[in-house]
Design a protein around this motif. Sequence first.
Motif, PDB file in Angstrom:
ATOM      1  N   SER A 136     -14.105  36.491 -47.998  1.00 30.04           N
ATOM      2  CA  SER A 136     -13.616  35.121 -47.844  1.00 30.04           C
ATOM      3  C   SER A 136     -14.683  34.223 -47.223  1.00 30.04           C
ATOM      4  N   ARG A 137     -15.354  34.722 -46.198  1.00 30.93           N
ATOM      5  CA  ARG A 137     -16.425  33.948 -45.559  1.00 30.93           C
ATOM      6  C   ARG A 137     -17.586  33.724 -46.524  1.00 30.93           C
ATOM      7  N   MET A 138     -17.907  34.739 -47.298  1.00 33.92           N
ATOM      8  CA  MET A 138     -19.002  34.632 -48.262  1.00 33.92           C
ATOM      9  C   MET A 138     -18.682  33.592 -49.329  1.00 33.92           C
ATOM     10  N   LEU A 139     -17.426  33.549 -49.777  1.00 36.26           N
ATOM     11  CA  LEU A 139     -17.021  32.551 -50.774  1.00 36.26           C
ATOM     12  C   LEU A 139     -17.144  31.151 -50.200  1.00 36.26           C
ATOM     13  N   ASN A 140     -16.692  30.963 -48.967  1.00 39.48           N
ATOM     14  CA  ASN A 140     -16.771  29.649 -48.325  1.00 39.48           C
ATOM     15  C   ASN A 140     -18.214  29.178 -48.217  1.00 39.48           C
ATOM     16  N   GLU A 141     -19.105  30.058 -47.787  1.00 40.71           N
ATOM     17  CA  GLU A 141     -20.510  29.697 -47.614  1.00 40.71           C
ATOM     18  C   GLU A 141     -21.189  29.454 -48.967  1.00 40.71           C
ATOM     19  N   THR A 142     -20.777  30.202 -49.977  1.00 40.66           N
ATOM     20  CA  THR A 142     -21.342  30.012 -51.312  1.00 40.66           C
ATOM     21  C   THR A 142     -20.976  28.637 -51.869  1.00 40.66           C
ATOM     22  N   LEU A 143     -19.725  28.249 -51.707  1.00 40.82           N
ATOM     23  CA  LEU A 143     -19.288  26.934 -52.181  1.00 40.82           C
ATOM     24  C   LEU A 143     -20.009  25.820 -51.431  1.00 40.82           C
ATOM     25  N   ASP A 144     -20.247  26.029 -50.154  1.00 44.58           N
ATOM     26  CA  ASP A 144     -20.981  25.039 -49.361  1.00 44.58           C
ATOM     27  C   ASP A 144     -22.425  24.927 -49.852  1.00 44.58           C
ATOM     28  N   ALA A 145     -23.047  26.059 -50.141  1.00 46.07           N
ATOM     29  CA  ALA A 145     -24.420  26.043 -50.660  1.00 46.07           C
ATOM     30  C   ALA A 145     -24.470  25.353 -52.018  1.00 46.07           C
ATOM     31  N   PHE A 146     -23.454  25.596 -52.852  1.00 47.30           N
ATOM     32  CA  PHE A 146     -23.410  24.952 -54.166  1.00 47.30           C
ATOM     33  C   PHE A 146     -23.232  23.447 -54.019  1.00 47.30           C
ATOM     34  N   ALA A 147     -22.360  23.020 -53.115  1.00 43.85           N
ATOM     35  CA  ALA A 147     -22.106  21.593 -52.924  1.00 43.85           C
ATOM     36  C   ALA A 147     -23.373  20.860 -52.514  1.00 43.85           C
ATOM     37  N   ARG A 148     -24.202  21.508 -51.666  1.00 46.59           N
ATOM     38  CA  ARG A 148     -25.424  20.878 -51.163  1.00 46.59           C
ATOM     39  C   ARG A 148     -26.656  21.275 -51.974  1.00 46.59           C
TER      40      ARG A 148
END
Length: 235
Positions: A136-148
């Motif tokens: 779950s944490r990895m998914l959250n951080e991945t989406l954040d990296a994609f957004a930026r």
Amino acid sequence: MDNNSLNKHISGQFNLELEDVRSQVMAMGGLLEQQLKDALDAVQNGDKEQAKRVMASDRKINAMEVAIDEECTRIIAKRQPAASDLRLVLAISKTTADLERIGDACVRVARTVLETKNADRQGTLVSMDAMGRHASRMLNETLDAFARMDVDAAFRIHKEDIKVDKEFEAVMRQLMTFMMEDPRSIPSVLDVLWATRALERIGDRCQNICEYVIYFVKGKDVRHMDSDDLEDLLR
């Protein structure tokens, strides 16, 4: 209207289209974060109704994938993007496909609640908790990296998948012990094993999305590249 004004108008409209489709991807990602959380909560609490809701929501995820993919196809056909614009559209399309697979993994986790007997719950489902929180944490951080479109964050998350793989191996050994100690638990343990495998696959999907971020920013396809070569590329 002179040519310069026309070009600005076309470019501006194109930018709006790209931003819109990126926003759709982020909305899909946000829904998936909630879906994964709900699936893990259902496992933790043995909540069958919540598990059923997670499974039903997968239809919305599938519909979002189709809509975004159609929009990417339309943009390519209409705008004929090149260079970084084309890489962005391709990265979005590929990311959407991996997000849909994450939705399938959430369904697999939720289904375990319906398939595993209450008597077997304490000894088996609990082994998924730490790995589920990590995914779950990895998914959250991945989406954040994609957004930026953050290459450094993408590389860091890319390496994180090794830890998820090790956690999966540890859980698998634990589940094998359960089956050896009590052969009657084998059917339920196998259900949990498939769900744990689904969580491991979420890590793989996140790793793929990080590769698309790097592809967009660096213009280099880094799939199948080992960590050392990838690190050299990003220096």
